[in-house]
Design a protein around this motif. Structure first.
Motif, short mmCIF file in Angstrom:
data_model
loop_
_atom_site.label_atom_id
_atom_site.label_comp_id
_atom_site.label_asym_id
_atom_site.label_seq_id
_atom_site.Cartn_x
_atom_site.Cartn_y
_atom_site.Cartn_z
N LEU A 95 43.47 27.43 36.89
CA LEU A 95 42.77 27.44 38.17
C LEU A 95 41.33 27.01 37.96
O LEU A 95 40.85 26.96 36.83
N THR A 96 40.65 26.72 39.05
CA THR A 96 39.23 26.39 39.00
C THR A 96 38.47 27.46 39.75
O THR A 96 38.84 27.83 40.88
N VAL A 97 37.41 27.99 39.14
CA VAL A 97 36.61 29.05 39.75
C VAL A 97 35.93 28.50 41.00
O VAL A 97 35.24 27.48 40.96
N GLY A 98 36.15 29.18 42.11
CA GLY A 98 35.53 28.82 43.38
C GLY A 98 34.51 29.85 43.82
O GLY A 98 34.41 30.93 43.21
N TYR A 138 39.41 39.10 37.74
CA TYR A 138 40.22 38.92 36.53
C TYR A 138 41.56 39.66 36.68
O TYR A 138 42.61 39.14 36.31
N LEU A 139 41.51 40.86 37.22
CA LEU A 139 42.73 41.63 37.42
C LEU A 139 43.63 40.96 38.46
O LEU A 139 44.85 40.91 38.29
N VAL A 140 43.03 40.44 39.52
CA VAL A 140 43.80 39.71 40.53
C VAL A 140 44.49 38.51 39.88
O VAL A 140 45.67 38.24 40.14
N TRP A 141 43.78 37.78 39.02
CA TRP A 141 44.38 36.64 38.33
C TRP A 141 45.54 37.08 37.45
O TRP A 141 46.58 36.41 37.40
N THR A 150 45.69 36.62 28.38
CA THR A 150 44.45 36.05 27.90
C THR A 150 43.91 35.16 29.00
O THR A 150 44.68 34.50 29.72
N ILE A 151 42.60 35.18 29.14
CA ILE A 151 41.93 34.34 30.13
C ILE A 151 40.92 33.50 29.37
O ILE A 151 39.99 34.04 28.75
N ASP A 152 41.13 32.18 29.39
CA ASP A 152 40.32 31.26 28.61
C ASP A 152 39.71 30.18 29.50
O ASP A 152 40.36 29.70 30.43
N LEU A 207 31.06 29.28 38.47
CA LEU A 207 31.51 28.34 39.48
C LEU A 207 31.89 27.00 38.85
O LEU A 207 31.13 26.43 38.06
N GLY A 208 33.08 26.52 39.16
CA GLY A 208 33.55 25.24 38.67
C GLY A 208 34.28 25.28 37.34
O GLY A 208 34.89 24.28 36.93
N ASP A 209 34.23 26.41 36.63
CA ASP A 209 34.95 26.51 35.36
C ASP A 209 36.45 26.35 35.57
O ASP A 209 37.02 26.84 36.56
N VAL A 210 37.10 25.67 34.63
CA VAL A 210 38.56 25.58 34.61
C VAL A 210 39.04 26.73 33.74
O VAL A 210 38.59 26.89 32.60
#
Length: 164
Positions: free
Chosen positions: A25-28, A43-46, A110-112, A87-90
């Motif tokens: 996903l891309t951070v909005g 992060y928990l929602v993801w 893991t969240i990278d 914002l905008g991070d993949v």
């Protein structure tokens, strides 16, 4: 207290495809808090979203699980944050089903960050999460073992290698 199981990154390549899932996903702007980074609760929602997508991919969404008579409910989440997402991070969120025993199952996540300047394969670790799930009867809410069909579909049985 961190659950003492291997993280999703350690197990990723060694587990059957049925036991792992990933999303990118891309951070909005909707993910940010007043500090201009992704809010901790996001992060928990993801993590929950990638777990649901995993279940759906295997044909084991909530409706199917309810019909089979057992659904997972969260008992404990443990999240370790390493770096903020901006914002905008993949971002890649991976989950693996690491343990199933009796009434409980454990997912590791893991969240990278996978931006253009990050290491191409692994990215930059933002967070790790582990969730302990307890299987319950959807009507009574009482603990109940997951049906064998569910456990096999999620890769804990002889049919595990054929589900992908």
């Amino acid at each position: 207290m961190k659950l003492s199981i291997p993280d999703a990154n350690t197990l990723w390549n060694s587990l059957a495809p049925a036991r792992r899932h990933k999303q990118t996903l891309t951070v909005g702007a909707q993910h940010l808090d007043e500090m201009d980074h992704v809010n901790n609760t996001v992060y928990l929602v993801w993590c929950e979203a990638v777990a649901r997508a995993h279940a759906e991919r295997l044909g084991m969404g909530t409706g199917v699980l309810r019909a089979l008579g057992a659904v997972p409910v969260a008992r404990q989440h443990v999240i370790t944050y390493h770096r903020p997402a901006l914002l905008g991070d993949v971002v890649r969120v991976r989950t693996t089903l690491t343990v199933h025993a009796g009434l409980r199952s454990v997912r590791a996540y893991t969240i990278d960050r996978l931006n253009a300047n990050d290491p191409p394969q692994d990215g930059v670790r933002l967070a790790e999460c582990q969730t302990e799930w307890v299987w319950v009867d959807p009507v009574s809410g009482r603990p109940k073992r997951a049906p064998a069909e569910v456990i096999a579909r999620f890769g804990f049985g002889p049919a595990a290698q054929s589900v992908g």
